[in-house]
Design a protein around this motif. Structure first.
Motif, PDB file in Angstrom:
ATOM      1  N   LEU A   1      15.989   5.053  18.083  1.00 59.62           N
ATOM      2  CA  LEU A   1      14.943   4.140  17.621  1.00 59.62           C
ATOM      3  C   LEU A   1      14.779   4.159  16.113  1.00 59.62           C
ATOM      4  CD1 LEU A   1      12.200   4.797  20.334  1.00 59.62           C
ATOM      5  CD2 LEU A   1      13.664   2.779  20.120  1.00 59.62           C
ATOM      6  N   GLN A   2      14.989   5.315  15.501  1.00 58.44           N
ATOM      7  CA  GLN A   2      14.691   5.446  14.086  1.00 58.44           C
ATOM      8  C   GLN A   2      15.906   5.265  13.175  1.00 58.44           C
ATOM      9  OE1 GLN A   2      11.669   5.697  12.929  1.00 58.44           O
ATOM     10  NE2 GLN A   2      10.698   5.893  14.942  1.00 58.44           N
ATOM     11  N   ARG A   3      17.119   5.488  13.696  1.00 55.58           N
ATOM     12  CA  ARG A   3      18.282   5.565  12.820  1.00 55.58           C
ATOM     13  C   ARG A   3      19.355   4.523  13.079  1.00 55.58           C
ATOM     14  NH1 ARG A   3      16.433   8.613   8.668  1.00 55.58           N
ATOM     15  NH2 ARG A   3      15.399  10.505   9.445  1.00 55.58           N
ATOM     16  N   THR A   4      19.216   3.748  14.135  1.00 54.66           N
ATOM     17  CA  THR A   4      20.277   2.798  14.458  1.00 54.66           C
ATOM     18  C   THR A   4      19.786   1.359  14.326  1.00 54.66           C
ATOM     19  OG1 THR A   4      19.775   2.665  16.831  1.00 54.66           O
ATOM     20  CG2 THR A   4      21.220   4.465  16.109  1.00 54.66           C
ATOM     21  N   LYS A   5      20.750   0.459  14.147  1.00 54.46           N
ATOM     22  CA  LYS A   5      20.422  -0.963  14.042  1.00 54.46           C
ATOM     23  C   LYS A   5      19.814  -1.484  15.337  1.00 54.46           C
ATOM     24  CE  LYS A   5      22.544  -5.366  12.714  1.00 54.46           C
ATOM     25  NZ  LYS A   5      23.820  -6.026  12.304  1.00 54.46           N
ATOM     26  N   LEU A   6      20.339  -1.022  16.473  1.00 55.66           N
ATOM     27  CA  LEU A   6      19.788  -1.430  17.757  1.00 55.66           C
ATOM     28  C   LEU A   6      18.347  -0.976  17.894  1.00 55.66           C
ATOM     29  CD1 LEU A   6      19.971  -2.518  20.658  1.00 55.66           C
ATOM     30  CD2 LEU A   6      20.959  -0.309  21.327  1.00 55.66           C
ATOM     31  N   GLY A   7      18.064   0.260  17.486  1.00 59.84           N
ATOM     32  CA  GLY A   7      16.704   0.770  17.580  1.00 59.84           C
ATOM     33  C   GLY A   7      15.727  -0.041  16.744  1.00 59.84           C
ATOM     34  N   LYS A   8      16.153  -0.434  15.546  1.00 63.49           N
ATOM     35  CA  LYS A   8      15.285  -1.257  14.702  1.00 63.49           C
ATOM     36  C   LYS A   8      15.045  -2.626  15.333  1.00 63.49           C
ATOM     37  CE  LYS A   8      16.754   1.076  10.464  1.00 63.49           C
ATOM     38  NZ  LYS A   8      17.493   0.946   9.176  1.00 63.49           N
ATOM     39  N   ALA A   9      16.100  -3.179  15.957  1.00 62.91           N
ATOM     40  CA  ALA A   9      15.947  -4.469  16.644  1.00 62.91           C
ATOM     41  C   ALA A   9      14.995  -4.346  17.829  1.00 62.91           C
ATOM     42  CB  ALA A   9      17.308  -4.971  17.106  1.00 62.91           C
ATOM     43  N   MET A  10      15.069  -3.232  18.544  1.00 59.69           N
ATOM     44  CA  MET A  10      14.173  -3.009  19.679  1.00 59.69           C
ATOM     45  C   MET A  10      12.730  -2.889  19.211  1.00 59.69           C
ATOM     46  SD  MET A  10      16.525  -0.360  21.892  1.00 59.69           S
ATOM     47  CE  MET A  10      15.461  -0.288  23.312  1.00 59.69           C
ATOM     48  N   ARG A  11      12.514  -2.184  18.111  1.00 64.51           N
ATOM     49  CA  ARG A  11      11.155  -2.040  17.590  1.00 64.51           C
ATOM     50  C   ARG A  11      10.617  -3.374  17.108  1.00 64.51           C
ATOM     51  NH1 ARG A  11      10.837   1.556  13.095  1.00 64.51           N
ATOM     52  NH2 ARG A  11      13.088   1.643  12.846  1.00 64.51           N
ATOM     53  N   ALA A  12      11.477  -4.160  16.477  1.00 66.22           N
ATOM     54  CA  ALA A  12      11.049  -5.480  16.001  1.00 66.22           C
ATOM     55  C   ALA A  12      10.682  -6.395  17.157  1.00 66.22           C
ATOM     56  CB  ALA A  12      12.170  -6.108  15.169  1.00 66.22           C
ATOM     57  N   MET A  13      11.483  -6.388  18.208  1.00 65.50           N
ATOM     58  CA  MET A  13      11.206  -7.239  19.360  1.00 65.50           C
ATOM     59  C   MET A  13       9.951  -6.779  20.087  1.00 65.50           C
ATOM     60  SD  MET A  13      13.798  -8.428  22.345  1.00 65.50           S
ATOM     61  CE  MET A  13      13.214  -9.469  23.693  1.00 65.50           C
ATOM     62  N   SER A  14       9.727  -5.471  20.110  1.00 67.91           N
ATOM     63  CA  SER A  14       8.517  -4.957  20.737  1.00 67.91           C
ATOM     64  C   SER A  14       7.272  -5.410  19.991  1.00 67.91           C
ATOM     65  CB  SER A  14       8.568  -3.427  20.776  1.00 67.91           C
ATOM     66  OG  SER A  14       7.355  -2.896  21.231  1.00 67.91           O
ATOM     67  N   ASP A  15       7.355  -5.455  18.660  1.00 68.00           N
ATOM     68  CA  ASP A  15       6.204  -5.865  17.853  1.00 68.00           C
ATOM     69  C   ASP A  15       5.922  -7.357  17.956  1.00 68.00           C
ATOM     70  OD1 ASP A  15       5.779  -3.296  16.998  1.00 68.00           O
ATOM     71  OD2 ASP A  15       6.989  -3.507  15.186  1.00 68.00           O
ATOM     72  N   ASN A  16       6.979  -8.176  17.901  1.00 68.63           N
ATOM     73  CA  ASN A  16       6.787  -9.638  17.924  1.00 68.63           C
ATOM     74  C   ASN A  16       8.087 -10.299  18.360  1.00 68.63           C
ATOM     75  OD1 ASN A  16       6.443 -12.425  17.239  1.00 68.63           O
ATOM     76  ND2 ASN A  16       4.807 -11.836  15.830  1.00 68.63           N
ATOM     77  N   GLU A  17       8.161 -10.695  19.627  1.00 67.04           N
ATOM     78  CA  GLU A  17       9.398 -11.262  20.157  1.00 67.04           C
ATOM     79  C   GLU A  17       9.744 -12.590  19.500  1.00 67.04           C
ATOM     80  OE1 GLU A  17      11.368 -12.745  24.399  1.00 67.04           O
ATOM     81  OE2 GLU A  17       9.474 -11.634  24.378  1.00 67.04           O
TER      82      GLU A  17
END
Length: 314
Positions: free
Chosen positions: A183-199
């Motif tokens: 979640l903190q170090r990968t591009k996928l994790g950042k994308a997941m956090r972004a989608m969780s905040d505002n799809e």
């Protein structure tokens, strides 16, 4: 130990909730399906040549073969346990992707209630399919007596630590740290956090949301399957409704930690597990779950959004 299982299972549930925005009531049966598939492979490897293959693949349905007789355990048959855990995670990933493709995806744009009710139907279908295939009986799965045990001396007494306790601890902590790194170090994790905040904003900025959803099922499914397998390894028995009985504690952990928070699910799981297990010192064991929910309600009275204050995936 119970808290680690609940927390690990809660991570998968929290991920699907925060990104797909629905409470998946079939999550408990994903745990059980992963456990059965993993233990079928464990039995097959540990007992190949010593028992009927059909009985091994059915995890000793009807008392046809027993884990103790096969010397199943992390010390006596480490290869069987490791491969079984991997198969449990992989099979649950496949199951979750197939169900999402043919059941959840067609109604993903509907209300959360429609998805929730559908997940209840999926849960019943999976549970009774497993009962039909593997039988309704609860069977012992491990040869606990042949596994080493260590004693830890404390002022108030002695605590005995089993080899399967250590195995569960290592696997659960490693996977939780892996999720944190993802979640903190990968591009996928950042994308997941972004989608969780505002799809909607994630779609506008070019994040491949369908790929993120698929990755969520893969990660959540893998964690859930391994959690189900490790739960059975730790307690030594397997039944078709194990995941269903654990589901309410998993939901309690996710709510207590803060809905949508991965770290909250871990913290909530440990609190719920500790409460359910230690409360039996003072009250009958049948009320252990009730004590866990009472603690959850008490904490929520002071922190209504959960321990992590409703923080999203991060």
């Amino acid at each position: 130990m119970r808290g680690l299982v609940v927390g690990l299972a809660g991570v998968g549930l929290s991920m699907t909730y925060s990104i797909l925005n629905f409470a998946n009531f079939s999550h408990g049966d994903y745990l059980t399906s992963g456990a059965f598939s993993g233990w079928a492979v464990t039995y097959l490897i540990a007992g190949y040549g010593n028992a009927n293959i059909g009985s091994l693949l059915l995890v000793g349905a009807g008392g046809s073969v027993f884990g103790g007789a096969l010397s199943v355990g992390i010390v006596t048959s480490p290869l069987a346990v490791i491969v079984g855990a991997l198969v449990a995670g992989a099979s649950t990933i496949v199951l979750s992707l197939v169900i999402d493709r043919f059941v959840y995806k067609p109604i993903r744009d509907e209300s959360g209630i429609a998805l929730l009710i559908t997940s209840v139907g999926v849960a019943f279908a999976l549970r009774y399919l497993m009962q039909f295939v593997f039988g309704p009986g609860v069977r012992g799965t491990t040869d606990a007596g042949s596994q080493p045990e260590w004693s830890l001396l404390f002022i108030d007494g002695t605590v005995f630590v089993h080899a399967h306790d250590i195995t569960l601890l290592v696997v659960a902590v490693s996977l939780m740290l892996g999720v944190h790194f993802l979640l903190q170090r990968t591009k996928l994790g950042k994308a997941m956090r972004a989608m969780s905040d505002n799809e909607d904003l994630a779609r506008v900025t070019g994040i491949p949301t369908e790929r993120v959803i698929r990755s969520t099922w893969i990660i959540g499914g893998g964690l859930t399957g391994i959690a189900g397998y490790m739960f059975v390894l730790w307690k030594g028995t397997l039944g078709f409704n194990d995941g269903w009985l654990l589901l309410l504690l998993v939901f309690a952990a996710v709510i207590l930690g803060g809905i949508g928070s991965i770290y909250g699910a871990i913290a909530g799981g440990i609190i719920i597990g500790l409460t359910a297990s230690t409360s039996v010192i003072w009250i009958p064991s049948a009320f252990g779950r009730a004590a866990a929910f009472l603690v959850m309600i008490t904490i929520l009275l002071f922190k209504p959004q959960g321990i992590f204050s409703g923080r999203s995936t991060a």
